[in-house]
Design an enzyme around this catalytic site. Structure first.
Site, PDB file in Angstrom:
ATOM      1  N   ASN A   9       0.877  -1.180   0.000  1.00 21.09           N
ATOM      2  CA  ASN A   9       0.000   0.000   0.000  1.00 21.09           C
ATOM      3  C   ASN A   9       0.907   1.220   0.000  1.00 21.09           C
ATOM      4  O   ASN A   9       1.463   1.585   1.026  1.00 21.09           O
ATOM      5  CB  ASN A   9      -0.881  -0.029   1.253  1.00 21.09           C
ATOM      6  CG  ASN A   9      -1.691   1.244   1.429  1.00 21.09           C
ATOM      7  OD1 ASN A   9      -1.735   2.085   0.530  1.00 21.09           O
ATOM      8  ND2 ASN A   9      -2.314   1.396   2.585  1.00 21.09           N
ATOM      9  N   LYS A  11       0.203   4.213  -0.320  1.00 26.48           N
ATOM     10  CA  LYS A  11      -0.404   5.440   0.219  1.00 26.48           C
ATOM     11  C   LYS A  11      -0.083   6.617  -0.717  1.00 26.48           C
ATOM     12  O   LYS A  11       0.085   6.410  -1.920  1.00 26.48           O
ATOM     13  CB  LYS A  11       0.057   5.677   1.657  1.00 26.48           C
ATOM     14  CG  LYS A  11      -0.143   4.429   2.518  1.00 26.48           C
ATOM     15  CD  LYS A  11      -0.052   4.670   3.981  1.00 26.48           C
ATOM     16  CE  LYS A  11      -0.260   3.337   4.712  1.00 26.48           C
ATOM     17  NZ  LYS A  11      -0.315   3.481   6.153  1.00 26.48           N
ATOM     18  N   HIS A  92      -9.638   1.099   4.331  1.00 23.03           N
ATOM     19  CA  HIS A  92      -8.398   1.297   5.099  1.00 23.03           C
ATOM     20  C   HIS A  92      -8.678   2.219   6.286  1.00 23.03           C
ATOM     21  O   HIS A  92      -9.503   3.135   6.183  1.00 23.03           O
ATOM     22  CB  HIS A  92      -7.319   1.900   4.193  1.00 23.03           C
ATOM     23  CG  HIS A  92      -5.973   1.927   4.853  1.00 23.03           C
ATOM     24  ND1 HIS A  92      -5.612   2.918   5.731  1.00 23.03           N
ATOM     25  CD2 HIS A  92      -4.936   1.059   4.797  1.00 23.03           C
ATOM     26  CE1 HIS A  92      -4.381   2.663   6.178  1.00 23.03           C
ATOM     27  NE2 HIS A  92      -3.956   1.549   5.624  1.00 23.03           N
ATOM     28  N   GLU A  94      -7.177   4.649   7.418  1.00 23.49           N
ATOM     29  CA  GLU A  94      -7.017   6.082   7.128  1.00 23.49           C
ATOM     30  C   GLU A  94      -8.245   6.636   6.410  1.00 23.49           C
ATOM     31  O   GLU A  94      -8.631   7.787   6.611  1.00 23.49           O
ATOM     32  CB  GLU A  94      -5.720   6.302   6.323  1.00 23.49           C
ATOM     33  CG  GLU A  94      -4.495   6.129   7.217  1.00 23.49           C
ATOM     34  CD  GLU A  94      -3.236   5.645   6.513  1.00 23.49           C
ATOM     35  OE1 GLU A  94      -3.131   5.742   5.281  1.00 23.49           O
ATOM     36  OE2 GLU A  94      -2.339   5.151   7.232  1.00 23.49           O
ATOM     37  N   GLU A 164      -5.690  -4.971  10.279  1.00 23.06           N
ATOM     38  CA  GLU A 164      -4.700  -3.929  10.548  1.00 23.06           C
ATOM     39  C   GLU A 164      -5.062  -3.191  11.831  1.00 23.06           C
ATOM     40  O   GLU A 164      -5.893  -2.272  11.800  1.00 23.06           O
ATOM     41  CB  GLU A 164      -4.659  -2.919   9.389  1.00 23.06           C
ATOM     42  CG  GLU A 164      -4.233  -3.519   8.071  1.00 23.06           C
ATOM     43  CD  GLU A 164      -3.624  -2.475   7.140  1.00 23.06           C
ATOM     44  OE1 GLU A 164      -2.513  -2.707   6.661  1.00 23.06           O
ATOM     45  OE2 GLU A 164      -4.242  -1.412   6.930  1.00 23.06           O
ATOM     46  N   GLY A 170       2.035   2.290  10.712  1.00 22.61           N
ATOM     47  CA  GLY A 170       2.973   3.396  10.565  1.00 22.61           C
ATOM     48  C   GLY A 170       3.609   3.848  11.867  1.00 22.61           C
ATOM     49  O   GLY A 170       4.250   4.894  11.922  1.00 22.61           O
ATOM     50  N   SER A 209       3.105  -2.025  10.384  1.00 25.62           N
ATOM     51  CA  SER A 209       4.539  -2.044  10.670  1.00 25.62           C
ATOM     52  C   SER A 209       5.216  -3.380  10.379  1.00 25.62           C
ATOM     53  O   SER A 209       6.140  -3.772  11.083  1.00 25.62           O
ATOM     54  CB  SER A 209       4.810  -1.595  12.115  1.00 25.62           C
ATOM     55  OG  SER A 209       4.366  -0.255  12.300  1.00 25.62           O
TER      56      SER A 209
HETATM   57  P1  PGA Z   1       2.543   0.326   7.651  1.00 29.04           P
HETATM   58  O1  PGA Z   1       1.099   0.542   6.975  1.00 29.04           O
HETATM   59  O2  PGA Z   1       3.087  -0.971   7.092  1.00 29.04           O
HETATM   60  O3  PGA Z   1       3.353   1.514   7.226  1.00 29.04           O
HETATM   61  O4  PGA Z   1       2.337   0.249   9.117  1.00 29.04           O
HETATM   62  C1  PGA Z   1       0.227  -0.518   6.751  1.00 29.04           C
HETATM   63  C2  PGA Z   1      -1.037  -0.016   6.107  1.00 29.04           C
HETATM   64  O5  PGA Z   1      -1.500   1.071   6.474  1.00 29.04           O
HETATM   65  O6  PGA Z   1      -1.605  -0.678   5.222  1.00 29.04           O
END
Ligand code: PGA
Length: 248
Positions: A9, A11, A92, A94, A164, A170, A209
């Site tokens: 992803n 982003k 997601h 976000e 997640e 993140g 992460s």
């Molecule tokens: P990350 O993000 O691996 O940077 O923690 C995962 C995601 O949001 O899909």
């Protein structure tokens, strides 16, 4: 045996030049390994050109629940198909937290994706406050039920779920393999209660992460079938190592 599937992803990261370098590195290294990159909309055409004929699929990070019309700024499922997408991330955290996507909207997007023949990667997961107050399972169940009630449990045969935990995205704080496995097992058993065959084949990715250094211990868990990778998917060596750990 269920397949393992790792998705990147990206982003809101990348540029034509950066993407070209990343995809050029990924292609030969992941030959024969099924993986996905979910890129920003403007780079779908680039992904299509660069990845055609490779074992890496591409997709988007969001879509409209509407098929077409006066929805300024939105992108439909059929537009994603035009660019050869096979996957799209839906719900997601976000999107849910920063853009106010409700469970109902996420379910509509999931159905729009499937109606067009795209495989939705449905994201679920609890916040830190929810985990600390002991409602992780209730939150994940609610998020799943919104989709199952709208689209039916059978729809999950053409979907991927990504667990997640929001507190792990993140942040550098990965769920421990045991924490992740426990929620994955909960998700699978919840679905198995409705349709054992669907549950058995369902790919449930872990996200939050994941990096090369912790991928192996996560991927070896019985109910973890791959990962949804944010930050580490932008670093070729990291993403390659994660995909290889999953494919083992
Ligand atoms: P990350 O993000 O691996 O940077 O923690 C995962 C995601 O949001 O899909």
């Amino acid at each position: 045996m269920r397949k393992k599937l790792v998705a990147g992803n990206w982003k809101m990261h990348g540029s034509l030049a950066e993407n070209a370098a990343l995809l050029t590195a990924l292609k030969p290294a992941l030959a024969g390994i099924e993986a996905v990159v979910c890129v920003p909309f403007p780079y779908l055409a680039q992904a299509q050109v660069e990845l055609a004929g490779s074992s890496i699929a591409w997709g988007a990070q969001n879509l409209s629940e509407q098929a077409k019309g006066a929805f300024t700024g939105e992108v439909s499922a059929s537009m994603l198909l035009d660019f050869g997408c096979t996957y799209v991330i839906v719900g997601h955290s976000e999107r849910r937290s920063l853009y106010g996507e409700s469970d109902a909207l996420v379910a509509s997007k999931y159905m729009a994706a499937q109606a067009a023949g795209l495989t939705p990667i449905l994201c679920v997961g609890e916040s830190l406050a929810e985990r600390e107050s002991g409602v992780t399972q209730a939150v994940v169940a609610r998020q799943l039920d919104a989709v199952i009630d709208a689209a039916g449990v059978g729809s999950l045969a053409q979907a991927v779920i990504a667990y997640e935990p929001v507190w792990a995205i993140g942040t550098g704080k990965t769920a421990s393999p045991e924490q992740a496995q426990a929620v994955h097992a909960f998700i699978r058993s919840k679905i198995a209660a409705l349709d054992a065959g669907v549950a058995d084949q369902l790919v449930i990715q872990y996200g939050g992460s994941v990096k090369a250094a912790n991928a192996a211990e996560l991927m070896v868990q019985p109910d973890i079938d791959g990962g949804l990778i944010g930050g580490a998917s932008l670093v070729a060596d990291e993403f390659i190592a994660i995909c290889r750990a999953a494919a083992k």
